[in-house]
Write an enzyme that holds these catalytic residues in place. Structure first.
Site, mmCIF file in Angstrom:
data_model
loop_
_atom_site.group_PDB
_atom_site.id
_atom_site.type_symbol
_atom_site.label_atom_id
_atom_site.label_comp_id
_atom_site.label_asym_id
_atom_site.label_seq_id
_atom_site.Cartn_x
_atom_site.Cartn_y
_atom_site.Cartn_z
ATOM 1 N N THR A 1 0.836 -1.198 0.000
ATOM 2 C CA THR A 1 0.000 0.000 0.000
ATOM 3 C C THR A 1 0.869 1.245 0.000
ATOM 4 O OG1 THR A 1 -1.636 -1.192 1.326
ATOM 5 C CG2 THR A 1 -1.790 1.210 1.310
ATOM 6 N N CYS B 1 4.294 12.290 -7.378
ATOM 7 C CA CYS B 1 5.049 11.037 -7.301
ATOM 8 C C CYS B 1 4.376 9.974 -8.171
ATOM 9 C CB CYS B 1 5.084 10.520 -5.864
ATOM 10 S SG CYS B 1 5.951 11.571 -4.693
ATOM 11 N N HIS C 1 7.289 3.838 -4.714
ATOM 12 C CA HIS C 1 6.726 5.183 -4.595
ATOM 13 C C HIS C 1 7.873 6.166 -4.829
ATOM 14 C CE1 HIS C 1 3.843 8.062 -2.324
ATOM 15 N NE2 HIS C 1 4.721 8.786 -3.011
#
Length: 181
Positions: free
Chosen positions: A32, A39, A56
């Site tokens: 998650t 981003c 990420h």
């Protein structure tokens, strides 16, 4: 009659922070990441090895801070994407079987578009994928809203939640047909 339940199945949420990545082959894990504005969130999933990963990345190019890239490669697209794939390979993922899903790349803080970080992140990602003969299977990029991304390793499903909306939606489902090399 009540609906059947899965006994003993407990989902484990593993949060991938900004400038970080995670990989796993544990089917109870949900990778998650939250607040994908400019981003980019990049998920990969190998349906045969049942291995997935999530990146990420904040910025496109690590050359602006090589020391930071060495310490935290996931902060940048050009160092984070290879790190994501290398980590997945250690769990037996295959480059040509992975399904790639992408979210983010929005223009949330730079409404005038002066820096275009989201667009630059996306362009860097496309360049790298093209260099390696890889394609994005599903994406939701650009726009003005941030997103949260969830990779369910038990199914290979990628779900998104867009800020300001109440429900998640499926971005990508597990592809297990024979067209996968």
């Amino acid at each position: 009659m009540p609906a059947p339940t899965l006994s003993g199945f407990i989902e484990q949420k593993v949060v991938v922070g900004v400038g970080d990545l995670a990989v796993s082959n544990n089917p109870s894990v949900v990778l998650t990441t939250y607040s994908l504005g400019s981003c980019l969130g990049v998920s990969i999933y190998d349906p045969v090895a049942r291995v997935g990963g999530l990146l990420h990345a904040m910025l496109p190019d690590s050359s602006i801070d090589p020391a930071k890239a060495a310490a935290q490669p996931a902060m940048f697209i050009d160092s984070g994407l290879p790190a994501l794939f290398r980590a997945a390979y250690q769990l037996r993922a295959d480059k040509y079987r992975v399904q790639i899903c992408v979210a983010g790349g929005a223009q949330v803080m730079d409404t005038a578009g002066f820096f275009n970080i989201g667009k630059r992140n996306y362009a860097a990602l496309l360049t790298m994928l093209n260099q390696h003969g890889l394609q994005i299977r599903a994406e939701q990029t650009g726009g003005l809203n941030s997103r949260s991304m969830y990779l369910h390793l038990g199914t290979g499903e990628v779900r998104l939640k867009i800020s300001g909306q109440t429900n998640e939606f499926v971005l990508c489902t597990n592809l297990t047909n024979t067209s996968i090399r």
